[in-house]
Design an enzyme around this catalytic site. Structure first.
Site, PDB file in Angstrom:
ATOM      1  CB  ALA A 127     -23.375 -50.930  -6.013  1.00  0.00           C
ATOM      2  CB  THR A 182     -17.962 -56.579 -10.310  1.00  0.00           C
ATOM      3  OG1 THR A 182     -18.276 -57.746 -11.051  1.00  0.00           O
ATOM      4  CG2 THR A 182     -18.432 -55.392 -11.139  1.00  0.00           C
ATOM      5  CG  ASP A 183     -15.803 -61.264 -12.112  1.00  0.00           C
ATOM      6  OD1 ASP A 183     -16.932 -60.745 -12.002  1.00  0.00           O
ATOM      7  OD2 ASP A 183     -15.616 -62.492 -12.001  1.00  0.00           O
ATOM      8  CD  GLU A 184     -21.315 -59.307 -13.081  1.00  0.00           C
ATOM      9  OE1 GLU A 184     -22.116 -58.818 -13.870  1.00  0.00           O
ATOM     10  OE2 GLU A 184     -21.644 -59.927 -12.055  1.00  0.00           O
ATOM     11  CE1 TYR A 187     -23.395 -54.189 -10.107  1.00  0.00           C
ATOM     12  CE2 TYR A 187     -22.553 -56.048 -11.374  1.00  0.00           C
ATOM     13  CZ  TYR A 187     -22.527 -55.267 -10.225  1.00  0.00           C
ATOM     14  OH  TYR A 187     -21.638 -55.557  -9.217  1.00  0.00           O
ATOM     15  CE  LYS A 215     -19.434 -51.922  -8.829  1.00  0.00           C
ATOM     16  NZ  LYS A 215     -19.651 -51.317  -7.472  1.00  0.00           N
ATOM     17  N   PRO A 255     -34.887 -71.855 -11.040  1.00  0.00           N
ATOM     18  CG  PRO A 255     -35.300 -69.559 -10.884  1.00  0.00           C
ATOM     19  CD  PRO A 255     -35.230 -70.797 -10.070  1.00  0.00           C
ATOM     20  N   PRO A 276     -31.103 -61.604 -21.177  1.00  0.00           N
ATOM     21  CG  PRO A 276     -32.532 -59.784 -21.430  1.00  0.00           C
ATOM     22  CD  PRO A 276     -32.225 -60.929 -20.532  1.00  0.00           C
TER      23      PRO A 276
HETATM   24  P1  NAD Z   1     -26.118 -55.627  -1.965  1.00  0.00           P
HETATM   25  O1  NAD Z   1     -27.118 -55.338  -3.042  1.00  0.00           O
HETATM   26  O2  NAD Z   1     -26.319 -56.787  -1.073  1.00  0.00           O
HETATM   27  O3  NAD Z   1     -25.984 -54.342  -1.021  1.00  0.00           O
HETATM   28  C1  NAD Z   1     -25.929 -53.035  -1.504  1.00  0.00           C
HETATM   29  C2  NAD Z   1     -26.102 -52.079  -0.320  1.00  0.00           C
HETATM   30  O4  NAD Z   1     -25.974 -50.727  -0.823  1.00  0.00           O
HETATM   31  C3  NAD Z   1     -27.469 -52.182   0.345  1.00  0.00           C
HETATM   32  O5  NAD Z   1     -27.315 -52.184   1.753  1.00  0.00           O
HETATM   33  C4  NAD Z   1     -28.195 -50.922  -0.126  1.00  0.00           C
HETATM   34  O6  NAD Z   1     -29.152 -50.450   0.801  1.00  0.00           O
HETATM   35  C5  NAD Z   1     -27.034 -49.950  -0.299  1.00  0.00           C
HETATM   36  N1  NAD Z   1     -27.350 -48.883  -1.248  1.00  0.00           N
HETATM   37  C6  NAD Z   1     -27.843 -49.023  -2.512  1.00  0.00           C
HETATM   38  N2  NAD Z   1     -28.009 -47.812  -3.076  1.00  0.00           N
HETATM   39  C7  NAD Z   1     -27.577 -46.897  -2.165  1.00  0.00           C
HETATM   40  C8  NAD Z   1     -27.475 -45.486  -2.179  1.00  0.00           C
HETATM   41  N3  NAD Z   1     -27.871 -44.763  -3.234  1.00  0.00           N
HETATM   42  N4  NAD Z   1     -26.972 -44.868  -1.083  1.00  0.00           N
HETATM   43  C9  NAD Z   1     -26.583 -45.581   0.003  1.00  0.00           C
HETATM   44  N5  NAD Z   1     -26.665 -46.923   0.070  1.00  0.00           N
HETATM   45  C10 NAD Z   1     -27.153 -47.571  -1.003  1.00  0.00           C
HETATM   46  O7  NAD Z   1     -24.718 -55.676  -2.729  1.00  0.00           O
HETATM   47  P2  NAD Z   1     -23.450 -56.595  -2.434  1.00  0.00           P
HETATM   48  O8  NAD Z   1     -23.620 -57.884  -3.113  1.00  0.00           O
HETATM   49  O9  NAD Z   1     -23.147 -56.556  -0.974  1.00  0.00           O
HETATM   50  O10 NAD Z   1     -22.329 -55.786  -3.245  1.00  0.00           O
HETATM   51  C11 NAD Z   1     -21.550 -54.778  -2.601  1.00  0.00           C
HETATM   52  C12 NAD Z   1     -20.556 -54.226  -3.600  1.00  0.00           C
HETATM   53  O11 NAD Z   1     -19.720 -55.267  -4.079  1.00  0.00           O
HETATM   54  C13 NAD Z   1     -21.196 -53.591  -4.832  1.00  0.00           C
HETATM   55  O12 NAD Z   1     -20.466 -52.428  -5.151  1.00  0.00           O
HETATM   56  C14 NAD Z   1     -21.041 -54.648  -5.905  1.00  0.00           C
HETATM   57  O13 NAD Z   1     -20.971 -54.056  -7.192  1.00  0.00           O
HETATM   58  C15 NAD Z   1     -19.723 -55.280  -5.496  1.00  0.00           C
HETATM   59  N6  NAD Z   1     -19.533 -56.679  -5.914  1.00  0.00           N
HETATM   60  C16 NAD Z   1     -20.490 -57.619  -5.614  1.00  0.00           C
HETATM   61  C17 NAD Z   1     -20.274 -58.952  -5.967  1.00  0.00           C
HETATM   62  C18 NAD Z   1     -21.287 -60.028  -5.623  1.00  0.00           C
HETATM   63  O14 NAD Z   1     -21.099 -61.179  -6.042  1.00  0.00           O
HETATM   64  N7  NAD Z   1     -22.347 -59.737  -4.883  1.00  0.00           N
HETATM   65  C19 NAD Z   1     -19.089 -59.323  -6.621  1.00  0.00           C
HETATM   66  C20 NAD Z   1     -18.143 -58.335  -6.902  1.00  0.00           C
HETATM   67  C21 NAD Z   1     -18.374 -57.021  -6.525  1.00  0.00           C
HETATM   68  P1  TYD Z   2     -26.089 -63.818 -10.381  1.00  0.00           P
HETATM   69  O1  TYD Z   2     -26.048 -64.478  -9.045  1.00  0.00           O
HETATM   70  O2  TYD Z   2     -27.232 -62.909 -10.696  1.00  0.00           O
HETATM   71  O3  TYD Z   2     -24.694 -63.063 -10.543  1.00  0.00           O
HETATM   72  P2  TYD Z   2     -24.028 -62.393 -11.876  1.00  0.00           P
HETATM   73  O4  TYD Z   2     -25.060 -62.214 -12.908  1.00  0.00           O
HETATM   74  O5  TYD Z   2     -23.581 -61.081 -11.319  1.00  0.00           O
HETATM   75  O6  TYD Z   2     -22.924 -63.302 -12.287  1.00  0.00           O
HETATM   76  O7  TYD Z   2     -26.028 -64.939 -11.501  1.00  0.00           O
HETATM   77  C1  TYD Z   2     -24.984 -65.895 -11.516  1.00  0.00           C
HETATM   78  C2  TYD Z   2     -25.214 -66.767 -12.719  1.00  0.00           C
HETATM   79  O8  TYD Z   2     -26.411 -67.540 -12.522  1.00  0.00           O
HETATM   80  C3  TYD Z   2     -25.443 -65.989 -14.012  1.00  0.00           C
HETATM   81  O9  TYD Z   2     -24.840 -66.691 -15.099  1.00  0.00           O
HETATM   82  C4  TYD Z   2     -26.954 -65.967 -14.175  1.00  0.00           C
HETATM   83  C5  TYD Z   2     -27.365 -67.303 -13.560  1.00  0.00           C
HETATM   84  N1  TYD Z   2     -28.701 -67.322 -12.913  1.00  0.00           N
HETATM   85  C6  TYD Z   2     -29.610 -68.339 -13.246  1.00  0.00           C
HETATM   86  O10 TYD Z   2     -29.315 -69.222 -14.077  1.00  0.00           O
HETATM   87  N2  TYD Z   2     -30.822 -68.333 -12.623  1.00  0.00           N
HETATM   88  C7  TYD Z   2     -31.179 -67.378 -11.726  1.00  0.00           C
HETATM   89  O11 TYD Z   2     -32.336 -67.412 -11.207  1.00  0.00           O
HETATM   90  C8  TYD Z   2     -30.234 -66.362 -11.380  1.00  0.00           C
HETATM   91  C9  TYD Z   2     -30.572 -65.296 -10.382  1.00  0.00           C
HETATM   92  C10 TYD Z   2     -29.005 -66.384 -11.998  1.00  0.00           C
END
Ligand code: NAD
Ligand code: TYD
Length: 346
Positions: free
Chosen positions: A83, A125-127, A150, A154, A205, A274
């Site tokens: 993603a 995601t919970d979002e 985003y 999802k 930040p 935003p």
């Molecule tokens: P990440 O951004 O670290 O990794 C995403 C990976 O997907 C990368 O390796 C990227 O190269 C690959 N990718 C992106 N576009 C692609 C495409 N078109 N084709 C093939 N590969 C592609 O993301 P993450 O944090 O590891 O998240 C993984 C999944 O978990 C996502 O679906 C995200 O929505 C979900 N998720 C993430 C979180 C979080 O806190 N990070 C929480 C809940 C769910």
């Molecule tokens: P983030 O890690 O981007 O995850 P998500 O937006 O998916 O929850 O952000 C976590 C929280 O932290 C969110 O409320 C936005 C805030 N945040 C900051 O305050 N400063 C930052 O530089 C970033 C990246 C996030």
């Protein structure tokens, strides 16, 4: 099981592959990843020599390539992590998010249907539930109210996946996890960005008042839940995966300051995101009942492991903070600073 893992070079996908190959669960893994800015094969160095592991560089939107991968590898299941995963980047440029998160998921679902894949696990995601007033917690039946490009993509991808179960009987399971943190996370999200800036003595930040609440989940706990649901989740069902640890962003930042020994003076309040969701909260009762899973790594322990990893892997951080990272940082944070200067707050 033989698994096609998409996005396996990213933060969570690579943790999933490392864990799956550390145990007996996977007899083969094909990692299909486009290697965007967030994909990094260094995350998989520990398994690169494992005969059960293969990597293909490619885009999940490329139907011909996905079809060939399924023909040749013949997986039992697809675990779909790929993603565009960052809210702020999606605000700056929504198009790649729509392409990968919606069209990419559609392409995989079509290929899975054509190939009669035995399980399609959509990682979400919970979002998708949007911002919740305290003390509400979203269960799986909670209405979907995504408020960022985003989370909207999802939610759309989840619904499309579930429609493939209802319509074509594709055995889909959707998982919805809360905010993950841990080693190898790209330093654009709150935890790794704050750790990396703190270690470099740079400003931290904080958007708006910093009182937004997230539920923090250690990445390996998330991956164990995904593995358990891959095995025992029921077709057509959604499962929440929460860390059971709600914290305001400022508290997260303060804990990182204390773990890195850095002064609070580095905190810099900047213009809010935003459409910023105020609070996410999840109930994971259904996952617990279905699998017995519960989070094992508490926030303090997880954060201390994470800080230790970033300290020990300065080279990894330096390499991912390339020129492209610098221009993203300027795009996302530069204007925020200017705005605050104009408002006379700095
Ligand atoms: P990440 O951004 O670290 O990794 C995403 C990976 O997907 C990368 O390796 C990227 O190269 C690959 N990718 C992106 N576009 C692609 C495409 N078109 N084709 C093939 N590969 C592609 O993301 P993450 O944090 O590891 O998240 C993984 C999944 O978990 C996502 O679906 C995200 O929505 C979900 N998720 C993430 C979180 C979080 O806190 N990070 C929480 C809940 C769910
Ligand atoms: P983030 O890690 O981007 O995850 P998500 O937006 O998916 O929850 O952000 C976590 C929280 O932290 C969110 O409320 C936005 C805030 N945040 C900051 O305050 N400063 C930052 O530089 C970033 C990246 C996030």
């Amino acid at each position: 099981m033989r698994l096609l893992v998409t996005g396996g070079a990213g933060f969570i996908g690579s943790a999933f592959i490392r864990l799956a190959l550390a145990g007996e669960g996977a007899s083969g893994i094909l990692n299909l990843d486009k290697l965007t800015y967030a994909g990094n094969l260094e995350n998989l160095e520990a398994v690169a020599g494992d005969p059960r592991y293969r990597f293909v560089r490619g885009d999940i939107c490329d139907a011909a390539l996905v079809g060939r991968a399924l023909d040749e590898f013949r997986p039992d299941a697809i675990v779909h992590f790929a993603a565009e995963s960052h809210v702020d980047r999606a605000i700056l440029s929504p198009e790649p998010v729509i392409e990968t998160n919606l069209r990419g998921t559609f392409t995989l679902l079509e290929a899975a249907r054509e190939h009669g894949i035995g399980r399609f696990l959509q990682v979400s995601t919970d979002e998708v539930y949007g911002s919740l007033a305290a003390p509400l917690e979203a269960g799986e039946e909670f209405p979907l109210r995504p408020s960022s490009p985003y989370s909207a993509t999802k939610a759309g991808a989840d619904l499309l996946a579930l429609s493939y179960f209802a319509t074509y009987k594709l055995p889909v399971v959707v998982t919805r996890a809360s905010n993950n943190y841990g080693p190898y996370q790209f330093p654009e999200k709150l935890v790794p960005l704050t750790i990396s800036n703190a270690l470099e003595g740079r400003p931290l930040p904080v958007y708006g008042d910093g009182l937004q609440v997230r539920d923090w989940l250690y990445v390996d706990d998330h991956c164990r839940a995904v593995a358990a649901l891959l095995e025992s989740g029921r077709d057509g069902e959604i499962y929440n995966i929460g860390g059971n640890r709600s914290l305001a962003n400022l508290d997260v930042v303060r804990q990182i300051l204390s773990a890195t020994g850095v002064s609070e003076e580095l905190i810099e309040y900047v213009t809010d995101r935003p459409g910023h969701d105020r609070r996410y909260a999840l109930s994971s009762q259904k996952t617990l009942a279905a699998t017995g899973w519960r989070p094992e790594v508490g926030f303090e322990e997880g954060l201390s492991r994470t800080v230790a990893w970033y300290r020990a892997n300065a080279g990894w951080i330096e390499r991912v903070k390339s020129g492209a990272y610098q221009s993203y940082y300027e795009r996302n944070y530069g204007d925020r600073d200017l705005e605050l200067k104009r408002l006379g707050r700095r």
